[in-house]
Design an enzyme around this catalytic site. Structure first.
Site, PDB file in Angstrom:
ATOM      1  N   GLY A 173       0.830  -1.191   0.000  1.00 59.68           N
ATOM      2  CA  GLY A 173       0.000   0.000   0.000  1.00 59.68           C
ATOM      3  C   GLY A 173       0.869   1.247   0.000  1.00 59.68           C
ATOM      4  O   GLY A 173       2.056   1.210   0.336  1.00 59.68           O
ATOM      5  N   CYS A 174       0.265   2.372  -0.373  1.00 62.40           N
ATOM      6  CA  CYS A 174       1.031   3.613  -0.487  1.00 62.40           C
ATOM      7  C   CYS A 174       1.512   4.118   0.869  1.00 62.40           C
ATOM      8  O   CYS A 174       2.700   4.411   1.048  1.00 62.40           O
ATOM      9  CB  CYS A 174       0.205   4.676  -1.206  1.00 62.40           C
ATOM     10  SG  CYS A 174      -1.500   4.830  -0.622  1.00 62.40           S
ATOM     11  N   TYR A 175       0.609   4.215   1.840  1.00 62.95           N
ATOM     12  CA  TYR A 175       1.037   4.631   3.176  1.00 62.95           C
ATOM     13  C   TYR A 175       2.084   3.679   3.769  1.00 62.95           C
ATOM     14  O   TYR A 175       3.112   4.128   4.292  1.00 62.95           O
ATOM     15  CB  TYR A 175      -0.167   4.725   4.115  1.00 62.95           C
ATOM     16  CG  TYR A 175      -1.106   5.873   3.866  1.00 62.95           C
ATOM     17  CD1 TYR A 175      -0.671   7.198   3.944  1.00 62.95           C
ATOM     18  CD2 TYR A 175      -2.454   5.647   3.579  1.00 62.95           C
ATOM     19  CE1 TYR A 175      -1.547   8.255   3.731  1.00 62.95           C
ATOM     20  CE2 TYR A 175      -3.336   6.692   3.369  1.00 62.95           C
ATOM     21  CZ  TYR A 175      -2.886   7.995   3.448  1.00 62.95           C
ATOM     22  OH  TYR A 175      -3.761   9.038   3.247  1.00 62.95           O
TER      23      TYR A 175
END
Length: 349
Positions: free
Chosen positions: A148-150
């Site tokens: 995921g990006c975070y």
């Protein structure tokens, strides 16, 4: 030259994959699917690609995908796991940009994504695709769960501390204050994403619990080689009125060993040979615009008090936080140079 399929070509991560791969000297996109736009030329929907491709969207055809060397799934959660087993049986590698292969803990996956996993046997053999920290396993993988990006910002922000031979931080007191542009929510129309709801506005979301929290915890446990030491971790994401970009501010308490460690040198040495992680001078401030469109993450450190450390990590959520990292993983899986097709410089202004 390898042949590539993209399932879910009309979303932001799908078209970002296509934009990157059209410049890749050793990969050619042959299949691009869409549930709603089959038969439509890609350039009609995305005019930035006009003159660069004559591809048309097609319906998902598993036999056509089996002819590809690798298939990217830029789809909602739950799609890739329906097809992964058939594809790898045909010798096709799979890179999923959704969450189907991110969490090894099935109980956590089912809790946060509201579905049973369709192929736990494939999940067990899949590899988590945080490139800089899992490079050797990625080279041998058949199925990749793209992070995921975070979680990408958090892991790269904390890895030098957690990989140290000494305990440098109090792992139960980590606070992650993260901000993302609205493209992180995807392209599907929704009331909360329209201009009049987001312009001149700034809000937290998922405060009571966000799907990336269990991914962050599981990934940090793997990096640290310790279980149940991140129970107190707090993660709060925010939506900011810009299209792309992500900035995570991570607050940690230092141990006695951490207070005595030259932390700037620790980070610089840890990432010295990484092409896509830039450790800035101490007390710098990485800006999202400096990485816009680039497969790069910038890190800066602040030590405001002897026992406190602040880590700033900025990336383009659609590139290093998604599609760029996926292509980085593809390069490793096929023995290409890791930066093949990813040498683009951030757009500024």
């Amino acid at each position: 030259m390898i042949s590539v399929g993209i399932v879910g070509g009309t979303g932001y991560t799908g078209v970002e994959l296509l934009r990157i791969l059209l410049r890749h000297p050793k990969a050619q996109v042959r299949v691009l699917t869409s549930r709603t736009e089959a038969g439509k030329p890609v350039a009609d929907m995305f005019p930035n690609l006009r003159g660069h491709t004559d591809l048309q969207f097609s319906d998902l055809n598993i036999d056509a995908l089996k002819e590809c060397d690798v298939v990217f799934f830029a789809t909602p959660h739950g799609v890739a796991m329906q097809h992964a087993k058939d594809l790898i049986a045909a010798g096709t590698k799979v890179i999923d940009l959704a969450a189907d292969f991110r969490l090894q803990n099935l109980e956590q996956f089912e809790k946060w994504y509201g579905m049973e996993h369709a192929c736990p046997d494939v999940l067990k053999d899949s590899v988590y695709g945080l490139t800089e920290l899992n490079r050797e396993k990625i080279k041998q993988a058949q199925v990749i769960g793209n992070p995921g990006c975070y979680p990408t910002t958090v892991q790269l922000g904390l890895a030098p501390l957690l990989k140290s031979a000494q305990a440098l931080i109090e792992t139960k007191n980590i606070i992650i204050d993260a901000k993302s542009g609205v493209s992180g929510a995807g392209r599907k129309a929704s009331l909360g994403m329209i201009y009049s709801e987001n312009a001149d506005n700034f809000k937290a979301y998922g405060v009571a619990g966000h799907r990336h929290h269990p991914e962050i915890v599981e990934a940090l446990e793997n990096i640290a080689g310790k279980k149940d030491v991140f129970e107190g971790l707090l993660f709060v994401p925010h939506l900011v009125p810009m299209i792309r970009g992500m900035l995570s501010t991570i607050y940690v308490d230092l141990t006695e060993a951490g207070k005595q460690t030259a932390l700037q040198a620790l980070y610089e040495n840890f990432y010295a040979n990484e092409k896509f992680v830039d450790v800035m001078p101490a007390n710098s401030s990485p800006e999202t615009r400096s990485v816009r469109g680039a497969n790069e993450l910038r890190i800066a450190l602040y030590k405001p008090q002897p026992n406190k450390l602040i880590i700033l990590a900025a990336q383009d959520n659609l590139v290093k936080g998604a599609s760029g990292q996926a292509v980085q993983n593809m390069n490793l899986m096929f023995g290409f140079n890791e930066d093949e097709g990813l040498q683009g410089i951030g757009l500024l202004p």
